[in-house]
Write a protein that holds these residues in place. Structure first.
Motif, PDB file in Angstrom:
ATOM      1  N   VAL A 168      -2.712  -1.617   2.771  1.00  0.00           N
ATOM      2  CA  VAL A 168      -1.792  -1.298   1.674  1.00  0.00           C
ATOM      3  C   VAL A 168      -2.295  -0.148   0.807  1.00  0.00           C
ATOM      4  N   LYS A 169      -3.480   0.346   1.096  1.00  0.00           N
ATOM      5  CA  LYS A 169      -4.021   1.454   0.301  1.00  0.00           C
ATOM      6  C   LYS A 169      -3.088   2.649   0.337  1.00  0.00           C
ATOM      7  N   GLY A 170      -2.886   3.232  -0.828  1.00  0.00           N
ATOM      8  CA  GLY A 170      -2.019   4.395  -0.911  1.00  0.00           C
ATOM      9  C   GLY A 170      -0.551   4.050  -1.047  1.00  0.00           C
ATOM     10  N   ARG A 171      -0.205   2.797  -0.808  1.00  0.00           N
ATOM     11  CA  ARG A 171       1.193   2.368  -0.927  1.00  0.00           C
ATOM     12  C   ARG A 171       1.401   1.391  -2.079  1.00  0.00           C
ATOM     13  N   PHE A 172       0.418   0.554  -2.326  1.00  0.00           N
ATOM     14  CA  PHE A 172       0.515  -0.460  -3.377  1.00  0.00           C
ATOM     15  C   PHE A 172      -0.383  -0.084  -4.546  1.00  0.00           C
ATOM     16  N   THR A 173       0.052  -0.445  -5.743  1.00  0.00           N
ATOM     17  CA  THR A 173      -0.739  -0.218  -6.946  1.00  0.00           C
ATOM     18  C   THR A 173      -0.720  -1.478  -7.802  1.00  0.00           C
ATOM     19  N   ILE A 174      -1.895  -1.955  -8.148  1.00  0.00           N
ATOM     20  CA  ILE A 174      -1.997  -3.115  -9.038  1.00  0.00           C
ATOM     21  C   ILE A 174      -2.333  -2.607 -10.439  1.00  0.00           C
ATOM     22  N   PHE A 175      -1.687  -3.174 -11.430  1.00  0.00           N
ATOM     23  CA  PHE A 175      -1.983  -2.795 -12.804  1.00  0.00           C
ATOM     24  C   PHE A 175      -1.636  -3.955 -13.718  1.00  0.00           C
ATOM     25  N   ARG A 176      -2.157  -3.887 -14.929  1.00  0.00           N
ATOM     26  CA  ARG A 176      -1.938  -4.983 -15.859  1.00  0.00           C
ATOM     27  C   ARG A 176      -1.412  -4.472 -17.180  1.00  0.00           C
ATOM     28  N   TYR A 214       0.967  -6.644 -12.471  1.00  0.00           N
ATOM     29  CA  TYR A 214       2.039  -6.166 -11.603  1.00  0.00           C
ATOM     30  C   TYR A 214       1.481  -5.664 -10.280  1.00  0.00           C
ATOM     31  N   LEU A 215       2.326  -5.652  -9.288  1.00  0.00           N
ATOM     32  CA  LEU A 215       2.009  -5.024  -8.010  1.00  0.00           C
ATOM     33  C   LEU A 215       3.177  -4.119  -7.638  1.00  0.00           C
ATOM     34  N   GLN A 216       2.967  -2.825  -7.778  1.00  0.00           N
ATOM     35  CA  GLN A 216       3.963  -1.839  -7.392  1.00  0.00           C
ATOM     36  C   GLN A 216       3.798  -1.572  -5.903  1.00  0.00           C
ATOM     37  N   MET A 217       4.865  -1.778  -5.150  1.00  0.00           N
ATOM     38  CA  MET A 217       4.797  -1.626  -3.696  1.00  0.00           C
ATOM     39  C   MET A 217       5.775  -0.535  -3.265  1.00  0.00           C
ATOM     40  N   ASN A 218       5.239   0.516  -2.690  1.00  0.00           N
ATOM     41  CA  ASN A 218       6.046   1.629  -2.200  1.00  0.00           C
ATOM     42  C   ASN A 218       5.919   1.734  -0.677  1.00  0.00           C
ATOM     43  N   SER A 219       6.822   2.485  -0.095  1.00  0.00           N
ATOM     44  CA  SER A 219       6.802   2.720   1.360  1.00  0.00           C
ATOM     45  C   SER A 219       6.649   1.419   2.134  1.00  0.00           C
TER      46      SER A 219
END
Length: 123
Positions: free
Chosen positions: A64-72, A80-85
């Protein structure tokens, strides 16, 4: 003890995006490292991302590297977990959990699991 509730899943086409939320109650999320995990049908649950409470460091599974972003957002006590592509192989029930960061790629969940949120990637 913190209680976590996941939301934000749904049906999305390949290449689409979703943002999952992990809302906490009962305690501040700032006390915990928080991980996102997922379980696909017939497969074991796997850790996909984690965020450190101490310095905000983030960690991701290679797939998921480069596609998902975890942030608080500490003000909202939510991770949150932002999931792209998104890909069909991302289809799973997604869970968040308090975790212990063992290494950059190993996070051990602890505490009880919530209901999770279903993510389905399909055309």
């Amino acid at each position: 003890q913190v209680q976590l509730v996941e939301s934000g899943g749904g049906l999305v086409q390949p290449g689409g995006s979703l943002t999952l939320s992990c809302a906490a109650s009962g305690s501040s999320l700032t006390k915990y490292d928080i991980g996102w995990f997922r379980q696909a049908p017939g497969k074991e649950r796997e850790g996909i991302s984690c965020i450190s409470s101490s310095d905000g460091s983030t960690f991701y599974r290679d797939s998921v590297k480069g596609r998902f972003t975890i942030f608080r957002d500490d003000a909202k006590n939510t991770v949150y977990l932002q999931m792209n592509s998104l890909k069909p192989e991302d289809t799973a029930v997604y869970y968040c959990a308090t975790a212990t960061i063992v290494t950059r790629t190993i996070w051990i969940p602890f505490g009880s699991w919530g209901q999770g949120t279903q993510v389905t990637v399909s055309s």
